[in-house]
Write a protein that holds these residues in place. Structure first.
Motif, PDB file in Angstrom:
ATOM      1  N   ARG A  26       0.809  -1.237   0.000  1.00 11.50           N
ATOM      2  CA  ARG A  26       0.000   0.000   0.000  1.00 11.50           C
ATOM      3  C   ARG A  26       0.832   1.272   0.000  1.00 11.50           C
ATOM      4  O   ARG A  26       0.374   2.311  -0.443  1.00 11.50           O
ATOM      5  N   GLN A  27       2.048   1.208   0.508  1.00 15.19           N
ATOM      6  CA  GLN A  27       2.855   2.410   0.638  1.00 15.19           C
ATOM      7  C   GLN A  27       3.896   2.586  -0.471  1.00 15.19           C
ATOM      8  O   GLN A  27       4.256   3.715  -0.777  1.00 15.19           O
ATOM      9  N   PHE A  28       4.393   1.500  -1.049  1.00 15.49           N
ATOM     10  CA  PHE A  28       5.485   1.590  -2.012  1.00 15.49           C
ATOM     11  C   PHE A  28       5.287   0.673  -3.204  1.00 15.49           C
ATOM     12  O   PHE A  28       4.685  -0.389  -3.080  1.00 15.49           O
ATOM     13  N   SER A  90       3.109   9.810   3.563  1.00 12.13           N
ATOM     14  CA  SER A  90       3.224  11.162   4.121  1.00 12.13           C
ATOM     15  C   SER A  90       2.929  11.225   5.620  1.00 12.13           C
ATOM     16  O   SER A  90       3.453  12.080   6.312  1.00 12.13           O
ATOM     17  N   GLU A  91       2.115  10.302   6.137  1.00 18.84           N
ATOM     18  CA  GLU A  91       1.788  10.308   7.561  1.00 18.84           C
ATOM     19  C   GLU A  91       2.624   9.325   8.373  1.00 18.84           C
ATOM     20  O   GLU A  91       2.391   9.153   9.564  1.00 18.84           O
ATOM     21  N   MET A  92       3.601   8.688   7.745  1.00 23.37           N
ATOM     22  CA  MET A  92       4.371   7.649   8.431  1.00 23.37           C
ATOM     23  C   MET A  92       5.675   8.189   9.008  1.00 23.37           C
ATOM     24  O   MET A  92       6.276   9.098   8.438  1.00 23.37           O
ATOM     25  N   ASN A  93       6.112   7.602  10.131  1.00 20.93           N
ATOM     26  CA  ASN A  93       7.408   7.958  10.689  1.00 20.93           C
ATOM     27  C   ASN A  93       8.470   7.002  10.125  1.00 20.93           C
ATOM     28  O   ASN A  93       8.154   6.098   9.352  1.00 20.93           O
ATOM     29  N   TYR A  94       9.715   7.175  10.549  1.00 21.20           N
ATOM     30  CA  TYR A  94      10.817   6.383   9.985  1.00 21.20           C
ATOM     31  C   TYR A  94      10.632   4.883  10.212  1.00 21.20           C
ATOM     32  O   TYR A  94      10.848   4.087   9.303  1.00 21.20           O
ATOM     33  N   GLU A  95      10.233   4.486  11.425  1.00 26.44           N
ATOM     34  CA  GLU A  95      10.084   3.063  11.734  1.00 26.44           C
ATOM     35  C   GLU A  95       9.032   2.415  10.850  1.00 26.44           C
ATOM     36  O   GLU A  95       9.210   1.291  10.370  1.00 26.44           O
ATOM     37  N   GLU A  96       7.921   3.117  10.623  1.00 34.59           N
ATOM     38  CA  GLU A  96       6.849   2.575   9.781  1.00 34.59           C
ATOM     39  C   GLU A  96       7.298   2.469   8.320  1.00 34.59           C
ATOM     40  O   GLU A  96       7.010   1.478   7.657  1.00 34.59           O
ATOM     41  N   ILE A  97       8.025   3.476   7.844  1.00 37.74           N
ATOM     42  CA  ILE A  97       8.538   3.441   6.472  1.00 37.74           C
ATOM     43  C   ILE A  97       9.523   2.289   6.321  1.00 37.74           C
ATOM     44  O   ILE A  97       9.475   1.535   5.344  1.00 37.74           O
ATOM     45  N   SER A  98      10.406   2.121   7.301  1.00 36.90           N
ATOM     46  CA  SER A  98      11.386   1.045   7.271  1.00 36.90           C
ATOM     47  C   SER A  98      10.704  -0.318   7.235  1.00 36.90           C
ATOM     48  O   SER A  98      11.060  -1.190   6.431  1.00 36.90           O
ATOM     49  N   LYS A  99       9.713  -0.513   8.071  1.00 38.45           N
ATOM     50  CA  LYS A  99       8.990  -1.783   8.134  1.00 38.45           C
ATOM     51  C   LYS A  99       8.273  -2.075   6.817  1.00 38.45           C
ATOM     52  O   LYS A  99       8.334  -3.193   6.294  1.00 38.45           O
ATOM     53  N   SER A 100       7.619  -1.068   6.263  1.00 38.05           N
ATOM     54  CA  SER A 100       6.886  -1.242   5.012  1.00 38.05           C
ATOM     55  C   SER A 100       7.825  -1.525   3.842  1.00 38.05           C
ATOM     56  O   SER A 100       7.554  -2.397   3.007  1.00 38.05           O
ATOM     57  N   LEU A 101       8.936  -0.803   3.773  1.00 42.21           N
ATOM     58  CA  LEU A 101       9.908  -1.008   2.693  1.00 42.21           C
ATOM     59  C   LEU A 101      10.571  -2.377   2.821  1.00 42.21           C
ATOM     60  O   LEU A 101      10.771  -3.066   1.818  1.00 42.21           O
ATOM     61  N   ASN A 102      10.874  -2.794   4.041  1.00 46.02           N
ATOM     62  CA  ASN A 102      11.413  -4.134   4.266  1.00 46.02           C
ATOM     63  C   ASN A 102      10.441  -5.198   3.776  1.00 46.02           C
ATOM     64  O   ASN A 102      10.842  -6.180   3.153  1.00 46.02           O
ATOM     65  N   HIS A 103       9.162  -4.989   4.055  1.00 52.73           N
ATOM     66  CA  HIS A 103       8.135  -5.944   3.638  1.00 52.73           C
ATOM     67  C   HIS A 103       8.099  -6.089   2.121  1.00 52.73           C
ATOM     68  O   HIS A 103       8.130  -7.202   1.592  1.00 52.73           O
ATOM     69  N   VAL A 104       8.046  -4.976   1.406  1.00 52.35           N
ATOM     70  CA  VAL A 104       7.945  -5.051  -0.055  1.00 52.35           C
ATOM     71  C   VAL A 104       9.235  -5.607  -0.661  1.00 52.35           C
ATOM     72  O   VAL A 104       9.200  -6.315  -1.673  1.00 52.35           O
TER      73      VAL A 104
END
Length: 116
Positions: A26-28, A90-104
């Protein structure tokens, strides 16, 4: 991140879009194009104005680059990656971005297993 680790030219972006594989959550959206004989991976970032103003876009790009730096040793080095950020970033912090990018990246089978 060093300049040789970045994709800047439109021609190079288009090559990855046309010939690479895409993986998304959903994010990337991540496009991966294998490049045999390349010494290190390169990344290209696309963060649209829909994400927010320049401050938010630049912060998002810094976060994405930092995640790639942390994963540098686990990534497939002989590849080009293009990362497209979607609106929820846009509403995510670093930890959430890191987790989402790791997932994809795990879905894309880009991250190698850690050696214990």
């Amino acid at each position: 991140m060093k300049k040789e680790f970045r994709i800047k030219k439109n021609k190079e972006f288009q090559l990855v879009f046309k010939n690479g594989q895409s993986f998304a959550n959903r994010q990337f959206v991540v496009y991966k194009l294998p490049k045999k004989g390349q010494d290190h991976f390169r990344i290209g970032l696309s963060v649209s104005k829909k994400i927010g103003n320049a401050v938010v876009r630049n912060k998002t790009k810094r976060y994405i680059r930092q995640v790639f730096l942390e994963l540098e040793n686990l990534l497939d080095q002989e590849a080009d990656y293009v990362i497209i950020a979607r609106k929820p970033v846009s509403e995510m912090n670093y930890e959430e971005i890191s987790k989402s990018l790791n997932h994809v990246l795990k879905v894309a089978k880009v991250i190698k297993k850690k050696k214990t």
